[in-house]
Design an enzyme around this catalytic site. Sequence first.
Site, PDB file in Angstrom:
ATOM      1  N   GLN A 182       0.858  -1.184   0.000  1.00 35.23           N
ATOM      2  CA  GLN A 182       0.000   0.000   0.000  1.00 35.23           C
ATOM      3  C   GLN A 182       0.897   1.237   0.000  1.00 35.23           C
ATOM      4  O   GLN A 182       1.730   1.392   0.893  1.00 35.23           O
ATOM      5  CB  GLN A 182      -0.899   0.008   1.236  1.00 35.23           C
ATOM      6  N   TYR A 210      -5.800 -13.593  -1.003  1.00 33.15           N
ATOM      7  CA  TYR A 210      -4.994 -12.482  -1.550  1.00 33.15           C
ATOM      8  C   TYR A 210      -4.235 -11.752  -0.428  1.00 33.15           C
ATOM      9  O   TYR A 210      -4.305 -10.527  -0.308  1.00 33.15           O
ATOM     10  CB  TYR A 210      -5.861 -11.459  -2.297  1.00 33.15           C
ATOM     11  N   ASN A 215      -0.041  -7.831   5.079  1.00 39.36           N
ATOM     12  CA  ASN A 215      -0.369  -6.485   5.549  1.00 39.36           C
ATOM     13  C   ASN A 215      -1.517  -6.501   6.557  1.00 39.36           C
ATOM     14  O   ASN A 215      -1.399  -5.962   7.669  1.00 39.36           O
ATOM     15  CB  ASN A 215      -0.724  -5.605   4.346  1.00 39.36           C
ATOM     16  N   GLU A 231      -1.917 -16.820  -0.824  1.00 39.30           N
ATOM     17  CA  GLU A 231      -1.292 -15.861  -1.740  1.00 39.30           C
ATOM     18  C   GLU A 231      -0.541 -16.664  -2.803  1.00 39.30           C
ATOM     19  O   GLU A 231       0.107 -17.660  -2.483  1.00 39.30           O
ATOM     20  CB  GLU A 231      -0.335 -14.937  -0.982  1.00 39.30           C
ATOM     21  N   ASP A 293      -9.124  -9.152  -0.171  1.00 35.67           N
ATOM     22  CA  ASP A 293      -8.585  -7.891  -0.700  1.00 35.67           C
ATOM     23  C   ASP A 293      -8.147  -8.182  -2.135  1.00 35.67           C
ATOM     24  O   ASP A 293      -6.957  -8.272  -2.432  1.00 35.67           O
ATOM     25  CB  ASP A 293      -7.408  -7.429   0.165  1.00 35.67           C
ATOM     26  N   CYS A 318     -10.117  -2.155  -4.133  1.00 36.90           N
ATOM     27  CA  CYS A 318      -9.428  -1.048  -4.799  1.00 36.90           C
ATOM     28  C   CYS A 318     -10.184  -0.609  -6.050  1.00 36.90           C
ATOM     29  O   CYS A 318      -9.686   0.212  -6.824  1.00 36.90           O
ATOM     30  CB  CYS A 318      -7.987  -1.441  -5.152  1.00 36.90           C
ATOM     31  N   GLU A 352     -10.282   3.551  -2.600  1.00 38.78           N
ATOM     32  CA  GLU A 352     -10.130   2.331  -1.804  1.00 38.78           C
ATOM     33  C   GLU A 352     -11.292   2.300  -0.818  1.00 38.78           C
ATOM     34  O   GLU A 352     -11.627   3.325  -0.221  1.00 38.78           O
ATOM     35  CB  GLU A 352      -8.801   2.368  -1.053  1.00 38.78           C
TER      36      GLU A 352
END
Length: 367
Positions: A182, A210, A215, A231, A293, A318, A352
């Site tokens: 980010q 994801y 994060n 991921e 995400d 996003c 976002e």
Amino acid sequence: MSDYTQQLQDKKDHLKTLFAGLDVPEWEVYESPDKHYRMRAEFRIWHEGGEMFYAMFEKGQKAGGASLIRCDRFEAASEAVNRLMPELIAVAAQSAELRNRWYAVEFLSTLSGEMLVTMIYHKRLDNEWMQAAQALQQQLDISVIGRSRGQKIVLKQDYVTETLKVGNRDFRYRQIEGSFTQPNAAVCQKMLEWACGAAEGLDGDLLELYCGNGNFTLPLSEKFERVLATEISKTSVSAAQWNIEANRIGNIKIARLSAEEFTEAYTGKREFKRLKDGGIALTDYAFSTIFVDPPRAGIDEETLKLVSQFDNIIYISCNPETLRTNLDTLAETHTVERAALFDQFPFTHHIESGVLLKKKILGKSKR
């Protein structure tokens, strides 16, 4: 009304219009600083009449003199990037090895001022370049990577370590050059706080799709018994594993699977050696919540069917257009309990957002 306040209001109005017809609560709005908010920045290096300077180009126009924008400073970038910009160009200008055929530069900084600089060239990088770059690295107290076609030369390290505060705890993150992070650290901290608030009281186990470098995974792990995060990027998985160990978190496991692959594993369509090798048995988990995400394209149809099975969904987006499309489906089984706008990208059209959804009870809304 300031320019910043106006552009933020425009984004909120856009979301209200876009989500009209859906039962969405009042949007919580999380502001960004109006300058020095980007931890990353990229520039072309423009050579003209013996001078060298940073450049960008008008959006939608071909890169060239007609669309050139000289950037001696860049207000959106962090203060650390702005301090380094003139120093880097001045030192590089004194060295033919560093100056010649230098094509572009990428800065990656942290809130503490740590700096990684990737210098991109249209020439083969040799020992003479390495010696000059090492001297520059030492003089400016930064980490330097040299890139050219088929070459990546890491002089010290290819990452920075960011520290983000969530609640009363600091979390350390390894952010690797070229991988997604980010860019707006101040807003990222607000996003993490919001996600943790949304997860308050949900308990049970968490599934995350994801997950990137972890994060959201790290702070959310404090809200659940166990976390299984997926991921597909090897680089991101490696960073996530480092982050888990560095923060001494013991209830997270990472599976290197795409969202589509995990859906196949979860529904029993396929078995994956990667899960077995990682000591992951899906039947051991009692998932109460899923955190997603996804990329700009949103969640694919099969994965959306999986997501809709969970009692609680925390969805960070996003791309509000694909979020709206996904919510049209999820609204059949869930209600939107919270909705938030995060101004991750001030003065751009990018938005976002985040929503918390809970499964309907007997066809009735919980709200």
